[in-house]
Design a protein around this motif. Structure first.
Motif, PDB file in Angstrom:
ATOM      1  N   THR A  76      -3.267   7.040  -1.547  1.00  0.00           N
ATOM      2  CA  THR A  76      -1.998   7.658  -1.914  1.00  0.00           C
ATOM      3  C   THR A  76      -1.497   6.986  -3.185  1.00  0.00           C
ATOM      4  OG1 THR A  76      -0.764   6.062  -0.599  1.00  0.00           O
ATOM      5  CG2 THR A  76      -1.411   8.087   0.515  1.00  0.00           C
ATOM      6  N   THR A 115      11.631  10.989   8.821  1.00  0.00           N
ATOM      7  CA  THR A 115      10.828   9.923   8.262  1.00  0.00           C
ATOM      8  C   THR A 115      11.405   9.563   6.896  1.00  0.00           C
ATOM      9  OG1 THR A 115       8.563   9.382   7.557  1.00  0.00           O
ATOM     10  CG2 THR A 115       9.097  11.706   7.592  1.00  0.00           C
ATOM     11  N   GLY A 116      10.628   8.898   6.054  1.00  0.00           N
ATOM     12  CA  GLY A 116      11.168   8.531   4.754  1.00  0.00           C
ATOM     13  C   GLY A 116      10.054   8.053   3.831  1.00  0.00           C
ATOM     14  N   GLY A 117      10.314   7.200   2.933  1.00  0.00           N
ATOM     15  CA  GLY A 117      11.259   6.108   2.826  1.00  0.00           C
ATOM     16  C   GLY A 117      11.552   5.566   4.230  1.00  0.00           C
ATOM     17  N   GLU A 118      12.649   4.894   4.336  1.00  0.00           N
ATOM     18  CA  GLU A 118      13.042   4.416   5.659  1.00  0.00           C
ATOM     19  C   GLU A 118      14.224   5.252   6.148  1.00  0.00           C
ATOM     20  OE1 GLU A 118      11.919   2.769   8.148  1.00  0.00           O
ATOM     21  OE2 GLU A 118      13.826   3.124   9.150  1.00  0.00           O
ATOM     22  N   SER A 143       6.210   1.621  12.744  1.00  0.00           N
ATOM     23  CA  SER A 143       5.073   1.119  11.967  1.00  0.00           C
ATOM     24  C   SER A 143       4.995  -0.394  12.088  1.00  0.00           C
ATOM     25  CB  SER A 143       5.229   1.522  10.499  1.00  0.00           C
ATOM     26  OG  SER A 143       5.321   2.918  10.409  1.00  0.00           O
ATOM     27  N   TYR A 150       0.812  -1.216   0.000  1.00  0.00           N
ATOM     28  CA  TYR A 150       0.000   0.000   0.000  1.00  0.00           C
ATOM     29  C   TYR A 150       0.851   1.274   0.000  1.00  0.00           C
ATOM     30  CZ  TYR A 150       1.149   0.189   4.967  1.00  0.00           C
ATOM     31  OH  TYR A 150       1.821   0.254   6.153  1.00  0.00           O
ATOM     32  N   CYS A 151       2.162   1.130  -0.034  1.00  0.00           N
ATOM     33  CA  CYS A 151       3.021   2.312   0.068  1.00  0.00           C
ATOM     34  C   CYS A 151       4.121   2.324  -0.983  1.00  0.00           C
ATOM     35  CB  CYS A 151       3.648   2.364   1.460  1.00  0.00           C
ATOM     36  SG  CYS A 151       4.685   3.799   1.772  1.00  0.00           S
ATOM     37  N   ASN A 205       2.365   2.758  14.605  1.00  0.00           N
ATOM     38  CA  ASN A 205       1.476   3.158  13.508  1.00  0.00           C
ATOM     39  C   ASN A 205       0.940   1.917  12.812  1.00  0.00           C
ATOM     40  OD1 ASN A 205       2.185   5.780  14.028  1.00  0.00           O
ATOM     41  ND2 ASN A 205       3.302   6.111  12.115  1.00  0.00           N
ATOM     42  N   VAL A 243      -1.771   0.827   9.908  1.00  0.00           N
ATOM     43  CA  VAL A 243      -2.752   1.179   8.879  1.00  0.00           C
ATOM     44  C   VAL A 243      -3.750   0.029   8.798  1.00  0.00           C
ATOM     45  CG1 VAL A 243      -3.102   1.751   6.448  1.00  0.00           C
ATOM     46  CG2 VAL A 243      -0.996   2.460   7.597  1.00  0.00           C
ATOM     47  N   THR A 262      10.105   8.369  12.642  1.00  0.00           N
ATOM     48  CA  THR A 262       9.096   7.387  12.231  1.00  0.00           C
ATOM     49  C   THR A 262       9.820   6.348  11.398  1.00  0.00           C
ATOM     50  OG1 THR A 262       7.320   9.019  12.222  1.00  0.00           O
ATOM     51  CG2 THR A 262       6.943   7.033  10.964  1.00  0.00           C
ATOM     52  N   THR A 263       9.790   5.099  11.865  1.00  0.00           N
ATOM     53  CA  THR A 263      10.586   4.045  11.234  1.00  0.00           C
ATOM     54  C   THR A 263       9.785   2.764  11.126  1.00  0.00           C
ATOM     55  OG1 THR A 263      12.535   2.631  11.541  1.00  0.00           O
ATOM     56  CG2 THR A 263      11.581   3.542  13.542  1.00  0.00           C
ATOM     57  N   ASN A 264      10.203   1.908  10.193  1.00  0.00           N
ATOM     58  CA  ASN A 264       9.564   0.591  10.146  1.00  0.00           C
ATOM     59  C   ASN A 264      10.196  -0.356  11.171  1.00  0.00           C
ATOM     60  OD1 ASN A 264      11.947  -0.527   8.968  1.00  0.00           O
ATOM     61  ND2 ASN A 264      11.199  -0.060   6.910  1.00  0.00           N
ATOM     62  N   PHE A 275      -6.751   3.996   6.269  1.00  0.00           N
ATOM     63  CA  PHE A 275      -6.057   3.807   4.987  1.00  0.00           C
ATOM     64  C   PHE A 275      -6.384   4.983   4.067  1.00  0.00           C
ATOM     65  CE2 PHE A 275      -5.865   0.747   1.080  1.00  0.00           C
ATOM     66  CZ  PHE A 275      -4.600   1.214   0.767  1.00  0.00           C
ATOM     67  N   MET A 276      -5.331   5.650   3.580  1.00  0.00           N
ATOM     68  CA  MET A 276      -5.542   6.841   2.764  1.00  0.00           C
ATOM     69  C   MET A 276      -5.241   6.543   1.294  1.00  0.00           C
ATOM     70  SD  MET A 276      -3.852   9.807   5.120  1.00  0.00           S
ATOM     71  CE  MET A 276      -2.250   9.114   5.396  1.00  0.00           C
ATOM     72  N   MET A 291       3.848   8.690  -0.794  1.00  0.00           N
ATOM     73  CA  MET A 291       4.258   8.593   0.606  1.00  0.00           C
ATOM     74  C   MET A 291       5.750   8.347   0.776  1.00  0.00           C
ATOM     75  SD  MET A 291       1.811   9.253   2.528  1.00  0.00           S
ATOM     76  CE  MET A 291       1.102   8.506   3.963  1.00  0.00           C
TER      77      MET A 291
END
Ligand code: SAM
Length: 344
Positions: free
Chosen positions: A211, A84-87, A137, A46-47, A177, A179, A113-115, A208-209, A339
């Motif tokens: 994008t 944030t990113g990307g990662e 996330s 989704y990203c 986070n 989604v 903000t990281t995975n 869910f947006m 995103m």
């Protein structure tokens, strides 16, 4: 101090906080989200959209350039910066960026903000550098479902990262986070809530947006009201305090330490109180996630503009009528943000 650190460290004497960032609707900007790279080490359907790595490397700003821009923003009253990113953990020497940013006068919050995939390698250095907020996330608590959603078998690594962040004591909350997508992870909503509530964790269910590359579909979308029903607990809304001028609505349950929050761009409008700007790794500043208005700042760095010149330019751009979306009925529009570039 080596040359790179010297370049990255704040020149406090250069900073004059004489101007503020105010848009044409009178909203004051105090929060800057900085996307450090478009690269990512997950492949969330989704990203993620494929990106040409060579192109990215050439056009992304150096750490020195990023810090110069952050300095200019901070001189205009920005007191919170989030990477944030990307990662963002794929960015080389990210701890230097955190250190340089947290040393700037006027900065009180430096977040990430990281995975979470690489968090265990970086956490001590980031905390030492001044990182004091973290969002990780996580879209599933099940190893196989995590792999299906992200394309990587990394669930255990992310979970360990979350535990280490919680145990570090460096963050008022470890924010997660999530989604929510119908048929993909909505069956896990109660489990997520139970898990988060029993820890010092704030689980943020994100609507869910639509994008770019997201494959958004109304059948996949689940509104906040339905997510809340699925949790099935008598949640009490927390009275807003501290730095809660963001889009999240926060809830507690009885005497539990954790928190459940909702970020609902489709169900509610955040534009009224929006205090944020987004800077991409290529030096473009966006005034709104759901509007394609941007201003390129990288060229100012290339012509060796002074910090004051850059600040003056930023003030003018932000004040332009329409550069930021005026308060409206819903936050999302027909424009679909990319995103990976703007960082959520
Ligand atoms: N790589 C980092 C991460 O995973 O947190 C930072 C970048 S990621 C783009 C930031 C956040 O945006 C993540 O929490 C991600 O789940 C969220 N996101 C990405 N696409 C989204 C979408 N279509 N709707 C809602 N949230 C989305």
């Amino acid at each position: 101090m080596n040359n790179r650190n010297a370049a990255l460290s704040a020149k406090t004497s250069d900073i004059k906080q004489t101007r503020r960032l105010v848009d044409f609707c009178g909203r004051t900007i105090t929060y800057l989200r900085v996307s450090l790279t478009q690269k990512c080490n997950l492949r969330c359907g989704y990203c993620f959209g494929s990106v040409d790595k060579n192109q990215i490397d050439k056009r992304e700003m150096t750490n020195t350039e990023i810090l110069r821009l952050i300095q200019s923003f901070v001189s205009l009253g920005i007191n919170k910066v989030r990477f944030t990113g990307g990662e963002p953990l794929l960015r080389r020497a990210i701890a230097d960026l955190v250190k340089g940013t947290s040393a700037l006068p006027g900065i009180s919050i430096v977040g990430l903000t990281t995975n979470g995939l690489l968090l265990n390698n970086f956490l001590p250095a980031l905390v030492n550098a001044g990182l004091n907020r973290i969002n990780i996330s996580l879209d599933s608590l099940d190893r196989d479902a995590f792999r299906r959603i992200t394309g990587i078998d990394g669930f255990q690594r992310v979970l360990t990262g979350i535990e280490n962040a919680e145990n570090s004591g460096a963050f008022p909350w470890v924010k997660i986070n999530t989604v929510v997508m119908r048929g993909i992870n909505d069956s896990e909503i109660p489990r997520f809530a139970e898990w988060a509530l029993s820890h010092r964790i704030d689980i943020r269910f994100i609507e869910f947006m639509p994008t770019e590359n997201s494959g958004w579909d109304k059948d996949l979308f689940m509104a906040e009201s339905e997510i809340r029903e699925k949790i099935g607990l008598a949640l009490e809304e927390e009275v807003a305090k501290g730095d809660n001028n963001g889009p999240a609505r926060r809830f507690r349950f009885r005497d539990y330490p954790g928190r459940v929050s909702f970020i609902s761009a489709a169900s509610r409008s955040f534009c009224n109180q929006c205090n944020r700007l987004r800077l991409t790794s290529r030096g473009d500043v966006f005034g709104c996630l759901f509007q394609n208005n941007r201003a390129g700042l990288k060229k100012l760095l290339e012509i060796a503009a002074t910090g004051d010149d850059i600040s003056e330019h930023i003030v003018k751009v932000i004040a332009r009528p329409g550069f930021r979306r005026p308060p409206g009925e819903v936050s999302i529009t027909e424009y679909e943000p990319y995103m990976q570039a703007v960082g959520g």
